[in-house]
Write a protein that holds these residues in place. Structure first.
Motif, PDB file in Angstrom:
ATOM      1  N   HIS A   5       0.854  -1.178   0.000  1.00  0.00           N
ATOM      2  CA  HIS A   5       0.000   0.000   0.000  1.00  0.00           C
ATOM      3  C   HIS A   5       0.900   1.240   0.000  1.00  0.00           C
ATOM      4  N   THR A  31      -3.284   4.417  -1.730  1.00  0.00           N
ATOM      5  CA  THR A  31      -4.349   4.615  -0.752  1.00  0.00           C
ATOM      6  C   THR A  31      -4.188   5.923   0.000  1.00  0.00           C
ATOM      7  N   ALA A  40      -3.065  -2.816   6.181  1.00  0.00           N
ATOM      8  CA  ALA A  40      -2.054  -3.188   5.187  1.00  0.00           C
ATOM      9  C   ALA A  40      -1.017  -4.151   5.748  1.00  0.00           C
TER      10      ALA A  40
END
Length: 213
Positions: A5, A31, A40
């Protein structure tokens, strides 16, 4: 497939980093959602340009606290370029600006000259990565498999990280007689001043090692 992420706060080479993660065999997900960051498996904090806009925007978007909370989980955390600098207590770029405080130390300008002569700032280009004095090597780190003095990485920066504890220095690069802090490591956090996404085979290896964490 390992998922990374990438914290999207509107600043950073998001496309280049995403492509590099995919080339290394992972899945990149941008994100700006705090809940997604919390869930994550691993995150990447990018950053380019000046320090103050980066840290201010990270806070204004409400992502500074989620990043700090993720760091406390012990899960793999990678910072790149200004994303590395933000991890320190403060930067002296255009005044003093407080950072995230995850790694004790500060960020200061690369000196333009010393007794050895004049060096150009910013530091732009390829430099071999070196093992700092006092460190035995890179086994078990994100630089595992790199060859000191042979593996090179791409740099674009005018400011340099200065950890309070020299043992945090994972790698250095000699720039006209000045020892640039090329990478740092503290617990689950690793960060690079150089750009792995622009550093060819050496950079790809760094990202592959991150995906294995």
């Amino acid at each position: 497939m390992s998922v990374v992420h990438i914290v999207d706060y509107g600043i950073g080479n998001l496309y280049s980093v995403s492509r590099a993660i995919e080339k290394a065999g992972g899945e990149a997900r941008l994100t700006s959602d705090a809940a997604e960051i919390a869930r994550a498996d691993r995150i990447l904090l990018p950053g380019v340009g000046a320090y103050e806009p980066c840290i201010s925007t990270l806070r204004e978007t409400g992502l500074a606290d989620p990043v700090l909370e993720f760091a406390a989980t012990g899960r793999p955390f990678l910072g790149i370029c200004v994303g590395m600098q933000l991890l320190f207590d403060y930067s002296l770029e255009f005044g003093r600006h407080e950072g995230l405080g995850l790694i004790p130390g500060h960020v200061a300008a690369i000196p333009p000259s010393d007794e050895a002569g004049t060096r150009k700032v910013p530091h732009i280009g390829w430099s071999p990565l070196l093992v700092p004095e006092g460190r035995n090597g890179w086994e078990g780190t994100l630089l595992d498999g790199a060859e000191p003095g042979v593996s090179s990485a791409y740099f674009v920066h005018s400011f340099n990280c200065v950890p309070d504890d020299p043992a945090r220095r994972l790698a250095e690069a000699d720039y006209a007689g000045f020892a640039v802090c090329a990478a740092v490591e503290k617990d689950n956090i690793t960060a690079f001043q150089c750009h792995p996404e622009k550093s060819g085979p050496a950079g790809l290896r760094i990202l592959e090692n991150f995906l294995r964490k």
